[in-house]
Design a protein around this motif. Structure first.
Motif, mmCIF file in Angstrom:
data_model
loop_
_atom_site.group_PDB
_atom_site.id
_atom_site.type_symbol
_atom_site.label_atom_id
_atom_site.label_comp_id
_atom_site.label_asym_id
_atom_site.label_seq_id
_atom_site.Cartn_x
_atom_site.Cartn_y
_atom_site.Cartn_z
ATOM 1 N N ASP A 1 0.831 -1.213 0.000
ATOM 2 C CA ASP A 1 0.000 0.000 0.000
ATOM 3 C C ASP A 1 0.856 1.250 0.000
ATOM 4 O O ASP A 1 0.527 2.250 -0.643
ATOM 5 C CB ASP A 1 -0.954 -0.008 1.200
ATOM 6 C CG ASP A 1 -0.232 -0.202 2.535
ATOM 7 O OD1 ASP A 1 0.957 -0.599 2.520
ATOM 8 O OD2 ASP A 1 -0.854 0.039 3.588
ATOM 9 N N ARG A 2 1.966 1.207 0.712
ATOM 10 C CA ARG A 2 2.861 2.369 0.740
ATOM 11 C C ARG A 2 3.516 2.573 -0.625
ATOM 12 O O ARG A 2 3.662 3.707 -1.093
ATOM 13 C CB ARG A 2 3.925 2.169 1.818
ATOM 14 C CG ARG A 2 5.001 3.249 1.872
ATOM 15 C CD ARG A 2 4.436 4.624 2.137
ATOM 16 N NE ARG A 2 5.494 5.618 2.245
ATOM 17 C CZ ARG A 2 5.310 6.930 2.224
ATOM 18 N NH1 ARG A 2 4.068 7.413 2.102
ATOM 19 N NH2 ARG A 2 6.315 7.764 2.341
ATOM 20 N N MET A 3 3.894 1.494 -1.277
ATOM 21 C CA MET A 3 4.477 1.602 -2.616
ATOM 22 C C MET A 3 3.482 2.257 -3.572
ATOM 23 O O MET A 3 3.847 3.134 -4.360
ATOM 24 C CB MET A 3 4.876 0.219 -3.128
ATOM 25 C CG MET A 3 6.054 -0.400 -2.407
ATOM 26 S SD MET A 3 6.452 -2.047 -3.058
ATOM 27 C CE MET A 3 7.971 -2.412 -2.162
ATOM 28 N N ALA A 4 2.231 1.828 -3.479
ATOM 29 C CA ALA A 4 1.196 2.407 -4.341
ATOM 30 C C ALA A 4 0.966 3.870 -4.009
ATOM 31 O O ALA A 4 0.777 4.712 -4.910
ATOM 32 C CB ALA A 4 -0.099 1.609 -4.199
ATOM 33 N N ALA A 5 0.980 4.201 -2.721
ATOM 34 C CA ALA A 5 0.734 5.586 -2.309
ATOM 35 C C ALA A 5 1.820 6.521 -2.820
ATOM 36 O O ALA A 5 1.549 7.675 -3.184
ATOM 37 C CB ALA A 5 0.642 5.655 -0.786
ATOM 38 N N LEU A 6 3.068 6.029 -2.849
ATOM 39 C CA LEU A 6 4.169 6.872 -3.327
ATOM 40 C C LEU A 6 4.035 7.197 -4.812
ATOM 41 O O LEU A 6 4.596 8.192 -5.294
ATOM 42 C CB LEU A 6 5.509 6.177 -3.064
ATOM 43 C CG LEU A 6 5.975 6.165 -1.601
ATOM 44 C CD1 LEU A 6 7.204 5.276 -1.435
ATOM 45 C CD2 LEU A 6 6.284 7.586 -1.123
ATOM 46 N N LEU A 7 3.302 6.357 -5.526
ATOM 47 C CA LEU A 7 3.094 6.613 -6.947
ATOM 48 C C LEU A 7 2.024 7.673 -7.197
ATOM 49 O O LEU A 7 1.970 8.256 -8.284
ATOM 50 C CB LEU A 7 2.701 5.313 -7.666
ATOM 51 C CG LEU A 7 3.821 4.273 -7.799
ATOM 52 C CD1 LEU A 7 3.258 2.943 -8.274
ATOM 53 C CD2 LEU A 7 4.897 4.767 -8.766
ATOM 54 N N GLN A 8 1.174 7.896 -6.195
ATOM 55 C CA GLN A 8 0.164 8.937 -6.322
ATOM 56 C C GLN A 8 0.852 10.305 -6.292
ATOM 57 O O GLN A 8 1.603 10.618 -5.374
ATOM 58 C CB GLN A 8 -0.852 8.842 -5.179
ATOM 59 C CG GLN A 8 -1.595 7.520 -5.131
ATOM 60 C CD GLN A 8 -2.389 7.271 -6.409
ATOM 61 O OE1 GLN A 8 -3.070 8.160 -6.928
ATOM 62 N NE2 GLN A 8 -2.297 6.043 -6.913
ATOM 63 N N GLY A 9 0.593 11.100 -7.280
ATOM 64 C CA GLY A 9 1.238 12.414 -7.349
ATOM 65 C C GLY A 9 2.631 12.368 -7.940
ATOM 66 O O GLY A 9 3.320 13.386 -7.998
ATOM 67 N N SER A 10 3.062 11.197 -8.408
ATOM 68 C CA SER A 10 4.399 11.070 -8.992
ATOM 69 C C SER A 10 4.332 11.262 -10.502
ATOM 70 O O SER A 10 3.399 10.800 -11.167
ATOM 71 C CB SER A 10 4.977 9.686 -8.695
ATOM 72 O OG SER A 10 6.188 9.490 -9.410
ATOM 73 N N TRP A 11 5.317 11.941 -11.037
ATOM 74 C CA TRP A 11 5.412 12.157 -12.478
ATOM 75 C C TRP A 11 6.284 11.088 -13.147
ATOM 76 O O TRP A 11 6.806 11.295 -14.251
ATOM 77 C CB TRP A 11 5.980 13.537 -12.761
ATOM 78 C CG TRP A 11 5.010 14.639 -12.459
ATOM 79 C CD1 TRP A 11 4.919 15.371 -11.327
ATOM 80 C CD2 TRP A 11 3.971 15.092 -13.325
ATOM 81 N NE1 TRP A 11 3.888 16.281 -11.403
ATOM 82 C CE2 TRP A 11 3.287 16.134 -12.641
ATOM 83 C CE3 TRP A 11 3.538 14.745 -14.604
ATOM 84 C CZ2 TRP A 11 2.205 16.805 -13.196
ATOM 85 C CZ3 TRP A 11 2.468 15.424 -15.156
ATOM 86 C CH2 TRP A 11 1.803 16.437 -14.453
#
Length: 518
Positions: free
Chosen positions: A360-370
């Motif tokens: 879930d943390r890995m997925a969250a880090l992708l949110q807002g990532s370019w």
């Protein structure tokens, strides 16, 4: 005729007029003996093989061979700690000789050294010891590959940010990341296997430098000791560059471990929070109650530090040898390197088997990532016909604009993209919002990777299969190497038994009382 001296003449006494200084004993003799004693079983094995060969070739009598072999078997049944050692007598070769002399006399026991030098005998012992320890390291390396592959199979579809320069670069798959280390470790295994091939050559019979006038059967000792071949040039019987090659291969393994441990250490920090070591591989703080320190990963990284200099130290040790000065015929550092590498492989296997992955943390880090920007560029190239370099300018500008206006990737529109295109190449792209959003989706990014070895859905399973094949090949290699050594040990045991059995039968026939005639 046999005779036993009341006073055993020490090797040094025959040539030197003074006993070794206490400082020499402390800093040279004792450390060397302790190091050699770790090779106790290899010493006995080499002595057994050499004695069998001497007796088979008729260089020593069967009776002398049997007497020596019986005592060597008695030594082999001892625990190394129970074997009596007197530092005044010298190296471990001489310690064993002394034991034989006390049991069967120097006139018989001294025949064991016929046709050999401490140089080729010691070199043979060290090669046996190192090859055995190298196989232990290779077993542990296979264990770690197994643990990595198991985690990789669990996370074959776990998407995470991929980094270059510690910045988000592209979406990645955690299983794909782990499989990259499986591949690296397989390469390191192959380096060790190649080094093993040069370690596992028989120097026995090279003697000190130029060979010997005794008709030794070097092929026979090669068979009995499980070597793959001979050190063919007698001059090279005492060289130890094979150890430098082996230590270089071990250094590569430690570099693999360091890189993996460094990534996992960083990714287990609060700021990343993508992975976590199990509590059983962590420590705590004496002052900060909240802390859970990744002690195992730190231990591995610390152990990997000195490995950077292992090969350089080995080569520096041999720097002054040339062709005549070979006082540095051995490389004690390799023993430490073997122990360290085997231990850290074992420790890392435990870390990997219990590693906690926060998907879930890995997925969250992708949110807002370019990090999907490169995929957006590829889509624009296909849709517009512009060159990739032109499109690179457009996408770089739209990212800059969005960051300045605090617009997240999911809010990017075709209109905003057109604005960046006008600012850079002077035209509009007219892509729909749906096309833009699809191009920036991390999972879609992964799904569209098609090249061999990529993170694409068809490729990670293929890499898993490849890793399985590599691990099976590595396991098979170690199994076959060990099987060859087992067969050689059986042949040696049988040869020793044959000599002793023949002696027992002969002695029994001599001792049997005559049958009274009727």
């Amino acid at each position: 005729m046999t005779s036993t001296s009341v006073h055993e003449i020490l090797l040094a006494e025959a040539r030197l007029s003074a006993p070794p200084a206490s400082r020499l004993v402390k800093y040279h003799d004792l450390p060397a003996l302790e190091r050699e004693k770790r090779q106790f079983h290899e010493f006995v094995t080499v002595d057994l093989a050499h004695t069998v060969m001497l007796a088979e070739e008729g260089i020593i009598s069967p009776a002398a061979g049997r007497a020596i072999l019986r005592q060597l078997l008695a030594i082999g049944r001892m625990r190394p700690a129970d074997f009596p050692v007197d530092v005044r007598k010298g190296s471990f070769l001489l310690q064993i000789e002394s034991y034989l002399f006390a049991a069967i006399g120097e006139d018989v026991g001294g025949q064991m050294h016929t046709g050999r030098s401490r140089i080729d005998q010691g070199a043979t012992v060290r090669r046996l010891y190192k090859r055995n320890r190298m196989l232990d390291v290779m077993d542990r390396l296979c264990d770690l590959q197994d643990a990595i592959a198991l985690q990789a199979s669990r996370h074959a579809q776990t998407i995470m940010p991929g980094y270059t320069h510690l910045q988000h670069a592209q979406p990645w798959v955690f299983g794909h990341y782990l499989l990259s280390f499986s591949s690296r470790l397989h390469d390191s295994f192959e380096r060790l296997a190649q080094a093993y091939g040069r370690v596992n050559r028989n120097p026995l019979g090279a003697v000190g430098l130029a060979g010997t006038s005794w008709p030794l059967n070097r092929i026979r000792t090669t068979e009995l000791l499980g070597f793959d071949g001979l050190v063919s040039n007698s001059k090279l019987g005492r060289e130890a560059y094979y150890a430098a090659e082996a230590i270089g291969a071990l250094a590569f393994v430690m570099a693999d471990l360091n890189d993996l441990a460094t990534d996992l250490h960083l990714w287990s920090s609060t700021e990343f929070g993508m992975v976590e070591s199990d509590d059983s591989y962590c420590g705590t703080s004496s002052i900060f109650p909240q802390k859970k320190n990744p002690a195992a990963l730190e231990t591995i990284k610390k152990a990997a530090g000195p490995a950077v200099t292992w090969l350089a130290t080995a080569l520096a040790t041999f720097r002054a040898e040339g062709t005549g000065d070979q006082a540095m015929r051995e490389l004690p550092l390799i023993d430490e390197a073997l122990v360290t590498t085997e231990g850290m492989l074992d420790l890392f296997t435990g870390v990997m088997e219990t590693l906690i992955v926060h998907e879930d943390r890995m997925a969250a880090l992708l949110q807002g990532s370019w990090c999907t920007a490169s995929n957006l560029a590829d889509v624009i190239v296909r849709e517009s016909g512009l060159s990739f370099r032109q499109v690179h300018h457009i996408v770089a500008r739209v990212v800059r604009n969005c960051l300045a206006q605090e617009i997240v990737p999911s809010a990017l529109t075709g209109a905003l993209l057109d604005q960046a295109a006008l600012e850079t190449v002077g035209l509009e792209l007219k892509l729909g919002d749906a096309v833009v959003h699809d191009a920036l989706d991390p999972r879609r990014f992964v799904e569209t990777r098609v090249t061999e070895g990529s993170v694409g859905p068809s490729q990670v399973p293929r890499l898993l299969d490849q890793a399985q094949d590599e691990r099976a090949s590595d396991r098979r290699w170690v199994g076959e190497a060990r099987a060859r050594l087992v067969r050689a040990q059986m042949e040696l045991d049988q040869a020793v038994d044959r000599f002793i059995a023949l002696g027992n039968a002969h002695e029994s026939s001599i001792d049997r009382p005559a049958v009274a005639q009727p």
